[in-house]
Design an enzyme around this catalytic site. Structure first.
Site, short mmCIF file in Angstrom:
data_model
loop_
_atom_site.label_atom_id
_atom_site.label_comp_id
_atom_site.label_asym_id
_atom_site.label_seq_id
_atom_site.Cartn_x
_atom_site.Cartn_y
_atom_site.Cartn_z
N GLU A 316 -15.70 30.69 16.02
CA GLU A 316 -15.07 29.96 16.78
C GLU A 316 -15.52 30.27 18.30
O GLU A 316 -14.88 29.80 19.44
CB GLU A 316 -13.65 29.83 16.87
CG GLU A 316 -13.04 29.58 15.27
CD GLU A 316 -11.64 29.57 15.24
OE1 GLU A 316 -11.03 29.97 16.29
OE2 GLU A 316 -11.13 29.40 14.20
N GLY A 317 -16.20 31.69 18.31
CA GLY A 317 -16.23 31.93 19.89
C GLY A 317 -15.35 32.95 20.27
O GLY A 317 -15.31 33.33 21.34
#
Length: 349
Positions: A316-317
């Site tokens: 997801e970063g």
């Protein structure tokens, strides 16, 4: 970046400025290295981080429909995209906390969004409704790979136009750790079993099935022959989100943006981007070491040292979102901390 002579001069001046701050030389550790690198990326003695973004690329993988490499159904990808847009995921929490702008991109999710889905943080750049299964054919066509790379470039162009000069990339796609493992194995020559990990949490038996499946895929596509053929490799076993990230890396480099590399899948995309243009590495800061076993091997092969070691493997970063505040701190000390001269403090000399 600028010419070698100009860059050497800028490096020397930046280092002098860092050393002149009211502190013992080197006492801010990695922050001093970050400040130097960001100054070189922006080609200035006074670098700034403006409007940092996290861009999450979402895409589905045909292999996920088989259930051979993932415990979660493919439908989770679309469900998580909606969770991002509703603000309920981990990446939302960290972006809110640190004042980061979050954009979510449909690179190739196997879902048709309702026409009423209007969200300023959502970009529908769908190349296809998920890739084909690479069990018995290529995941993408050569044209789809090029379209995805082009879309990634276009996306960074849009974000840069808002004034952003620092990007972290994230991803969402059930089955994408398998693509990343195959890319790692093909590029580095490491055996598949050393590249594949538990992904979203497979048990021991599921992991063995995953490894055996990926070994068959590796042999079927003769991936050992594609170690220096990045676009054919993407077409064989990549994903729409990985190809789109590849284009985003290259465009961010050309725009002299600070690139914050997250985890296993985002680094797999960087392996491809690096083959297309090795200079991209000069613009990258590596956020963390993922708990996914292949990621540490990627970082070692690239010869880079990540900023954080938190055992995260969510994607997801999230790792990039945790690292960007450190980068801001490095830039801020360079610009705001007094020098020995300005503060009237005697240095050791």
């Amino acid at each position: 970046m600028a010419s070698g002579k100009t860059m050497a001069s800028l490096t020397e001046k930046l280092q002098q400025r860092i050393n002149a701050k009211t502190k013992p030389p080197g006492s801010l550790g990695r922050l001093e290295e970050i400040a130097l690198q960001v100054g070189l990326i922006q080609e200035t003695l006074t670098p700034v981080i403006t409007y940092p973004h996290i861009i999450v690329f979402a895409g589905d993988h045909g292999i996920a429909k088989t259930g051979l490499v993932n415990p979660y159904p493919q439908e989770v990808t679309a469900q998580m995209v909606l969770n991002f847009l509703q603000g309920g995921a981990a990446i939302n929490v960290f972006c809110r906390q640190h004042g980061l702008t979050l954009k979510v991109v449909d690179a190739g999710v196997n879902f048709d969004w309702n026409q009423t889905l209007v969200n300023p943080d959502f970009l529908d750049m769908k190349i296809g409704h998920g890739t084909a299964s690479y069990l018995d054919g290529p995941a993408m066509t050569a044209d789809e790979v090029l379209r995805a790379i082009g879309a990634g470039r276009q996306l960074v162009d849009i974000v840069a136009g808002s004034g952003c000069n620092c990007l972290g990339f994230g991803e969402m796609g059930i089955g994408n750790t398998s693509s990343a493992a195959l890319i790692l194995s093909a590029v580095t020559g490491l055996p598949v079993e050393d590249c594949a990990g538990r992904g979203t949490g497979v048990n021991d038996q599921q992991l063995q099935t995953k490894i055996e499946t990926l070994q068959k895929v590796h042999a079927f596509h003769r991936l050992q022959e594609l170690s220096e053929s990045p676009l054919p490799l993407l077409a064989k076993v990549g994903g729409y989100e990985i190809a789109m990230m590849t284009g985003a890396y290259l465009e961010a480099m050309e725009r002299h943006m600070v690139i914050v590399v997250d985890g296993f899948i985002t680094t797999a995309a960087l392996l491809i981007a690096r083959q297309l243009n090795p200079a991209v590495m000069e613009y990258c800061l590596f956020a963390h070491t993922s708990g996914e076993q292949g990621h540490e091997k990627m970082l070692h092969w690239l010869g880079v040292q990540p900023l954080l070691q938190l055992g995260m493997r969510l994607g997801e970063g999230t790792g990039a979102a945790m690292a960007i505040p450190l980068i801001c701190s490095a830039v801020n000390f360079l610009n705001e901390m007094a020098s020995f001269e300005s503060a009237g403090v005697s240095n050791k000399e």
